[in-house]
Design an enzyme around this catalytic site. Structure first.
Site, short mmCIF file in Angstrom:
data_model
loop_
_atom_site.label_atom_id
_atom_site.label_comp_id
_atom_site.label_asym_id
_atom_site.label_seq_id
_atom_site.Cartn_x
_atom_site.Cartn_y
_atom_site.Cartn_z
N LYS A 47 23.41 -10.48 -33.85
CA LYS A 47 24.18 -9.20 -34.14
C LYS A 47 22.98 -8.02 -34.08
CE LYS A 47 23.50 -10.25 -39.11
NZ LYS A 47 24.00 -10.68 -40.32
N MET B 283 10.87 13.38 -37.11
CA MET B 283 11.65 12.42 -36.19
C MET B 283 11.16 11.77 -35.26
SD MET B 283 15.00 14.23 -34.36
CE MET B 283 15.90 14.72 -35.74
N TYR C 227 5.60 18.03 -42.22
CA TYR C 227 6.26 18.69 -42.96
C TYR C 227 6.21 18.53 -44.39
CZ TYR C 227 9.23 19.29 -38.52
OH TYR C 227 9.37 19.52 -37.36
N ARG D 18 31.62 -10.22 -50.76
CA ARG D 18 31.63 -9.52 -49.51
C ARG D 18 32.83 -9.96 -48.76
NH1 ARG D 18 26.37 -9.00 -45.75
NH2 ARG D 18 27.58 -10.64 -44.55
C1 PLP Z 1 23.50 -11.88 -40.53
C2 PLP Z 1 23.97 -13.13 -41.07
C3 PLP Z 1 23.32 -14.45 -40.89
C4 PLP Z 1 22.00 -14.46 -40.62
O1 PLP Z 1 21.20 -14.36 -41.74
P1 PLP Z 1 19.65 -14.38 -41.56
O2 PLP Z 1 19.07 -14.23 -42.94
O3 PLP Z 1 19.06 -13.19 -40.93
O4 PLP Z 1 19.43 -15.53 -40.96
C5 PLP Z 1 24.06 -15.46 -41.13
N1 PLP Z 1 25.42 -15.53 -41.60
C6 PLP Z 1 26.01 -14.21 -41.76
C7 PLP Z 1 27.43 -14.06 -42.14
C8 PLP Z 1 25.50 -12.93 -41.58
O5 PLP Z 1 26.09 -11.86 -41.49
#
Ligand code: PLP
Length: 396
Positions: free
Chosen positions: A48, A331, A283, A149
């Site tokens: 991701k 930036m 800045y 969550r």
């Molecule tokens: C991002 C994520 C992972 C991976 O987490 P890491 O700590 O980077 O291994 C696994 N499961 C879910 C649901 C996630 O959102």
């Protein structure tokens, strides 16, 4: 003075102001190390957020070349992009877990993407998509075992499981996974860890009693893969550790876990100049030169993903020596006070990397900025070109 040039370790490609090097051999090595940690489970390569900034497609392909058969993304768009790039269902299962109403359920089903369902609304939209496409879905039911969550609360679980099983009986879908996610796996000994494991076991047992026969039960992220063998079940979902960054810096460095950082970020000094004492820098003049000195200009800033919180704290290595960001990160650039040193303009500035050349690591930047190393690597932006080294030549 020893410089990166004279030691022959300069990695930054000629002419570029900055570059992130992605070491795919390190990625393969990390996957091998994670397999050893979780010998009874399959590994899901979590790619991701553009593989935490490392490049989703090249990292996914390298993981497949290393024998991985599961990929994980947050959004369906990320999963669809991997299929569109040519990663076929026979090569890899792809699970995505962050859906919103009106999401591309039909496209995902047609693309053979595994779908996480946390609530009835998603099951309803999914079933509609299956009816419209005529393609049955593969579903992972997600339990909220305490993260608070995504995922289904225990009191809603029997209803969600029953509804999924009804759709399964009609041939609309297959419940292939039961899963959940930890809140505090990166805090060894946190009482929520055991509580979540117990609740996961209970919700899993409940689903199985109701008739679910999951192909994969999965709970572990990177910290749990490294530290909680009893959480491995059939599949571990590893993100950060695969990229060679320690998910639990308090418990060990990457090397302690047999991991090597995959991303190195370097830039090239854009200007080196003498300035008098008392000169304000960047800045807001949050830094003032304590005496006559040399300033070096580094051509990356917060648009490149260098956190503005690194102002006056971020570490860099130039010519084998560490310096600190002087004043505010802007930036597109920041400044370092080189003291009495006079490196050449164009010399390589190492922001973070494996540490094998003595340079700072992503964990060092996280500490300096009061954040986690996940954020340091993930936010390196598209303006910074990626250079891939050590790859096995994997193609879809
Ligand atoms: C991002 C994520 C992972 C991976 O987490 P890491 O700590 O980077 O291994 C696994 N499961 C879910 C649901 C996630 O959102």
């Amino acid at each position: 003075m020893t410089t990166a040039k004279t030691t022959g370790t300069t990695m930054l490609a000629e002419g570029l102001p900055a570059e992130a090097t992605i070491d795919l051999a390190a990625l393969r090595g990390n996957l091998a190390a994670l397999r050893e940690r979780a010998p009874g489970a399959a590994v899901m390569a979590v790619v991701k957020a553009d593989a935490y900034g490392h490049g989703a497609l090249p990292c996914a392909l390298e993981a497949l070349a290393a024998g991985v058969r599961w990929l994980g993304t947050a959004t369906p768009e990320e999963a669809l992009a991997l299929r569109a790039a040519g990663i076929a269902p026979e090569q890899a299962r792809i699970l995505c877990w962050l859906w919103t109403p009106g999401g591309p359920f039909a496209q995902a089903v047609r693309a053979g993407i595994d779908i996480s369902v946390s609530a009835l609304w998603a099951l309803t939209e999914l079933v509609d998509a299956v009816r419209a496409t005529g393609v049955p879905a593969r579903v992972h039911l997600k339990a909220d075992t305490g993260l608070g969550r995504n995922g289904c609360q225990p009191h809603d679980w029997p209803e969600l499981v029953a509804a999924a099983l009804r759709a399964q009986a009609e041939g609309l879908l297959q419940v292939v996974g039961i899963w959940s996610h930890f809140a505090c796996a990166d805090e060894p000994g946190h009482p929520s860890i055991r509580a979540q494991q117990e609740l996961f076991a209970a919700m899993l047992a409940q689903a199985e009693r109701a008739g679910v026969r999951p192909e994969v039960r999965h709970l572990a992220n990177s910290p749990a893969t490294l530290l909680l063998p009893e959480s491995h079940y059939d599949l571990v979902r590893t993100g950060l550790a695969m990229y060679g960054v320690s998910p639990v810096p308090e418990a060990g460095t990457p090397a302690d876990f047999g991991l090597r950082p995959v991303m190195s970020l370097s830039a090239r000094l854009a200007l080196v100049k003498r300035v008098p004492g008392g000169h304000g820098v960047s800045y807001g003049h949050r830094y003032r030169t304590p005496g006559e000195t040399t300033l070096g200009l580094v051509p990356v800033g917060y648009a490149d993903g260098v956190p503005r919180h690194a102002s006056s704290t971020g570490p860099v290595q130039i010519g084998g020596k560490w310096y600190t960001v002087a004043g505010r990160v802007a930036m597109d650039q920041f400044v370092v006070d080189l003291g009495g040193d006079v490196p050449e303009v164009g010399e390589e500035v190492l922001l973070f990397g494996s540490g094998e050349r003595g340079e700072p690591t992503a964990e060092d930047w996280a500490r300096a900025c009061g954040t986690i190393a996940y954020e340091i690597v993930t936010r390196i932006s598209a303006r910074v070109p990626r250079r891939y080294v050590g790859g096995s030549g994997a193609r879809p």
